[in-house]
Write an enzyme that holds these catalytic residues in place. Structure first.
Site, PDB file in Angstrom:
ATOM      1  N   ASN A   1      -0.829  94.127  81.574  1.00  0.00           N
ATOM      2  CA  ASN A   1       0.443  94.647  81.073  1.00  0.00           C
ATOM      3  C   ASN A   1       0.506  94.779  79.554  1.00  0.00           C
ATOM      4  O   ASN A   1       1.561  94.869  78.964  1.00  0.00           O
ATOM      5  CB  ASN A   1       1.628  93.859  81.630  1.00  0.00           C
ATOM      6  CG  ASN A   1       1.691  92.433  81.155  1.00  0.00           C
ATOM      7  OD1 ASN A   1       0.910  91.992  80.314  1.00  0.00           O
ATOM      8  ND2 ASN A   1       2.630  91.684  81.696  1.00  0.00           N
TER       9      ASN A   1
ATOM     10  N   ARG B   1       5.351  98.801  78.253  1.00  0.00           N
ATOM     11  CA  ARG B   1       4.751  98.615  79.576  1.00  0.00           C
ATOM     12  C   ARG B   1       5.083  99.766  80.516  1.00  0.00           C
ATOM     13  O   ARG B   1       4.265 100.142  81.341  1.00  0.00           O
ATOM     14  CB  ARG B   1       5.203  97.286  80.168  1.00  0.00           C
ATOM     15  CG  ARG B   1       4.588  96.092  79.455  1.00  0.00           C
ATOM     16  CD  ARG B   1       5.126  94.787  79.989  1.00  0.00           C
ATOM     17  NE  ARG B   1       4.487  93.640  79.376  1.00  0.00           N
ATOM     18  CZ  ARG B   1       5.052  92.449  79.289  1.00  0.00           C
ATOM     19  NH1 ARG B   1       6.277  92.252  79.777  1.00  0.00           N
ATOM     20  NH2 ARG B   1       4.410  91.446  78.730  1.00  0.00           N
TER      21      ARG B   1
ATOM     22  N   ARG C   1      11.760  92.375  73.255  1.00  0.00           N
ATOM     23  CA  ARG C   1      11.552  92.314  74.714  1.00  0.00           C
ATOM     24  C   ARG C   1      11.976  93.629  75.379  1.00  0.00           C
ATOM     25  O   ARG C   1      11.359  94.079  76.334  1.00  0.00           O
ATOM     26  CB  ARG C   1      12.323  91.140  75.318  1.00  0.00           C
ATOM     27  CG  ARG C   1      11.885  89.773  74.839  1.00  0.00           C
ATOM     28  CD  ARG C   1      10.584  89.319  75.397  1.00  0.00           C
ATOM     29  NE  ARG C   1      10.697  89.092  76.834  1.00  0.00           N
ATOM     30  CZ  ARG C   1       9.737  88.587  77.579  1.00  0.00           C
ATOM     31  NH1 ARG C   1       8.589  88.254  77.042  1.00  0.00           N
ATOM     32  NH2 ARG C   1       9.890  88.420  78.866  1.00  0.00           N
TER      33      ARG C   1
ATOM     34  N   THR D   1       8.009  92.412  82.675  1.00  0.00           N
ATOM     35  CA  THR D   1       6.663  91.858  82.844  1.00  0.00           C
ATOM     36  C   THR D   1       5.825  92.707  83.791  1.00  0.00           C
ATOM     37  O   THR D   1       4.657  92.972  83.535  1.00  0.00           O
ATOM     38  CB  THR D   1       6.748  90.409  83.361  1.00  0.00           C
ATOM     39  OG1 THR D   1       7.514  89.638  82.428  1.00  0.00           O
ATOM     40  CG2 THR D   1       5.371  89.796  83.524  1.00  0.00           C
TER      41      THR D   1
ATOM     42  N   GLU E   1       5.382  79.658  69.070  1.00  0.00           N
ATOM     43  CA  GLU E   1       4.215  80.537  69.105  1.00  0.00           C
ATOM     44  C   GLU E   1       3.762  80.929  67.694  1.00  0.00           C
ATOM     45  O   GLU E   1       2.564  80.959  67.406  1.00  0.00           O
ATOM     46  CB  GLU E   1       4.512  81.774  69.955  1.00  0.00           C
ATOM     47  CG  GLU E   1       4.639  81.433  71.427  1.00  0.00           C
ATOM     48  CD  GLU E   1       5.134  82.579  72.289  1.00  0.00           C
ATOM     49  OE1 GLU E   1       4.842  82.559  73.498  1.00  0.00           O
ATOM     50  OE2 GLU E   1       5.823  83.489  71.778  1.00  0.00           O
TER      51      GLU E   1
ATOM     52  N   HIS F   1       2.275  90.736  75.035  1.00  0.00           N
ATOM     53  CA  HIS F   1       3.088  89.535  75.212  1.00  0.00           C
ATOM     54  C   HIS F   1       4.113  89.497  74.091  1.00  0.00           C
ATOM     55  O   HIS F   1       3.800  89.838  72.949  1.00  0.00           O
ATOM     56  CB  HIS F   1       2.210  88.276  75.135  1.00  0.00           C
ATOM     57  CG  HIS F   1       2.996  87.022  74.890  1.00  0.00           C
ATOM     58  ND1 HIS F   1       3.581  86.312  75.909  1.00  0.00           N
ATOM     59  CD2 HIS F   1       3.316  86.371  73.735  1.00  0.00           C
ATOM     60  CE1 HIS F   1       4.225  85.265  75.392  1.00  0.00           C
ATOM     61  NE2 HIS F   1       4.069  85.285  74.072  1.00  0.00           N
TER      62      HIS F   1
ATOM     63  N   LYS G   1      -2.611  92.203  74.137  1.00  0.00           N
ATOM     64  CA  LYS G   1      -3.605  91.535  74.966  1.00  0.00           C
ATOM     65  C   LYS G   1      -4.923  92.316  74.980  1.00  0.00           C
ATOM     66  O   LYS G   1      -4.983  93.452  74.498  1.00  0.00           O
ATOM     67  CB  LYS G   1      -3.044  91.385  76.383  1.00  0.00           C
ATOM     68  CG  LYS G   1      -1.811  90.496  76.453  1.00  0.00           C
ATOM     69  CD  LYS G   1      -1.280  90.444  77.867  1.00  0.00           C
ATOM     70  CE  LYS G   1      -0.046  89.578  77.980  1.00  0.00           C
ATOM     71  NZ  LYS G   1       0.468  89.553  79.368  1.00  0.00           N
TER      72      LYS G   1
ATOM     73  N   TYR H   1      -0.397  78.970  76.659  1.00  0.00           N
ATOM     74  CA  TYR H   1       0.243  79.139  77.969  1.00  0.00           C
ATOM     75  C   TYR H   1       0.578  77.809  78.644  1.00  0.00           C
ATOM     76  O   TYR H   1       0.766  77.764  79.861  1.00  0.00           O
ATOM     77  CB  TYR H   1      -0.646  79.973  78.888  1.00  0.00           C
ATOM     78  CG  TYR H   1      -0.682  81.440  78.529  1.00  0.00           C
ATOM     79  CD1 TYR H   1       0.480  82.207  78.547  1.00  0.00           C
ATOM     80  CD2 TYR H   1      -1.873  82.065  78.176  1.00  0.00           C
ATOM     81  CE1 TYR H   1       0.456  83.551  78.219  1.00  0.00           C
ATOM     82  CE2 TYR H   1      -1.901  83.419  77.852  1.00  0.00           C
ATOM     83  CZ  TYR H   1      -0.736  84.147  77.884  1.00  0.00           C
ATOM     84  OH  TYR H   1      -0.758  85.476  77.564  1.00  0.00           O
TER      85      TYR H   1
ATOM     86  N   PHE I   1      -1.148  81.224  88.864  1.00  0.00           N
ATOM     87  CA  PHE I   1      -1.870  82.270  88.128  1.00  0.00           C
ATOM     88  C   PHE I   1      -2.363  81.810  86.753  1.00  0.00           C
ATOM     89  O   PHE I   1      -2.962  82.582  86.012  1.00  0.00           O
ATOM     90  CB  PHE I   1      -0.999  83.521  87.962  1.00  0.00           C
ATOM     91  CG  PHE I   1       0.334  83.266  87.300  1.00  0.00           C
ATOM     92  CD1 PHE I   1       0.452  83.200  85.913  1.00  0.00           C
ATOM     93  CD2 PHE I   1       1.477  83.099  88.073  1.00  0.00           C
ATOM     94  CE1 PHE I   1       1.674  82.962  85.298  1.00  0.00           C
ATOM     95  CE2 PHE I   1       2.711  82.865  87.469  1.00  0.00           C
ATOM     96  CZ  PHE I   1       2.809  82.803  86.076  1.00  0.00           C
TER      97      PHE I   1
END
Length: 148
Positions: A112, A102, A85, A91, A126, A115, A9, A49, A57
């Site tokens: 964070n 993270r 993951r 998250t 995706e 993704h 990100k 998204y 949010f």
């Protein structure tokens, strides 16, 4: 072999964490099949998204993801979605174990760093969205040293 979509990100790009994050996936033994640095426009972010569009949010998430460049990647390997993951962590960075991306590199949930696809099906969607030209098809000469 399974594939997953990983995106660093804007905060991860701005903080110069791209190399470290790529290194973690490479050291694990996964293969990079696609990589691009991209400025995301609003319509594309909303499409990415879309499954979160009803969440309060959502608008903040879209604003954030278009605030600077991101690094979009496709990674391949055995159980890469689940393992990816785990490498990323929870998250909320406060709930992420030390040793995860993270857990080591983030503090706030809104910053964070990364993704990652949460299922094989979301990874397919995706990857198709971010890499319509298809990921690169290649196999490392190290493959037999990583996989039985």
């Amino acid at each position: 072999m399974e594939q997953t979509f990983i995106m660093i990100k804007p905060d991860g790009v701005q903080r110069g964490l791209v190399g470290e994050i790529i290194g973690r996936f490479e050291k694990k033994g996964f293969y990079m099949k696609g990589l691009k640095l991209i400025n995301v426009d609003r319509a594309f972010a909303e499409k990415h998204y879309a499954d979160l569009s009803a969440k309060p949010f959502f608008n903040g998430l879209v604003e954030y993801i278009i605030s600077g460049p991101v690094v979009a990647m496709v990674w391949e390997g055995k159980n890469v979605v689940t393992t990816g993951r785990k490498i990323i962590g929870a998250t909320n960075p406060a709930e992420s174990a030390p040793g995860t991306i993270r857990g080591d590199l983030a503090i706030d949930i809104g910053r964070n760093v990364i993704h990652g696809s949460d299922s094989v099906e979301s990874a397919r969607k995706e990857i198709a969205l971010w890499f319509p030209e298809c990921p690169v098809n290649w196999e490392s000469s190290l493959h037999p040293w990583i996989y039985e």
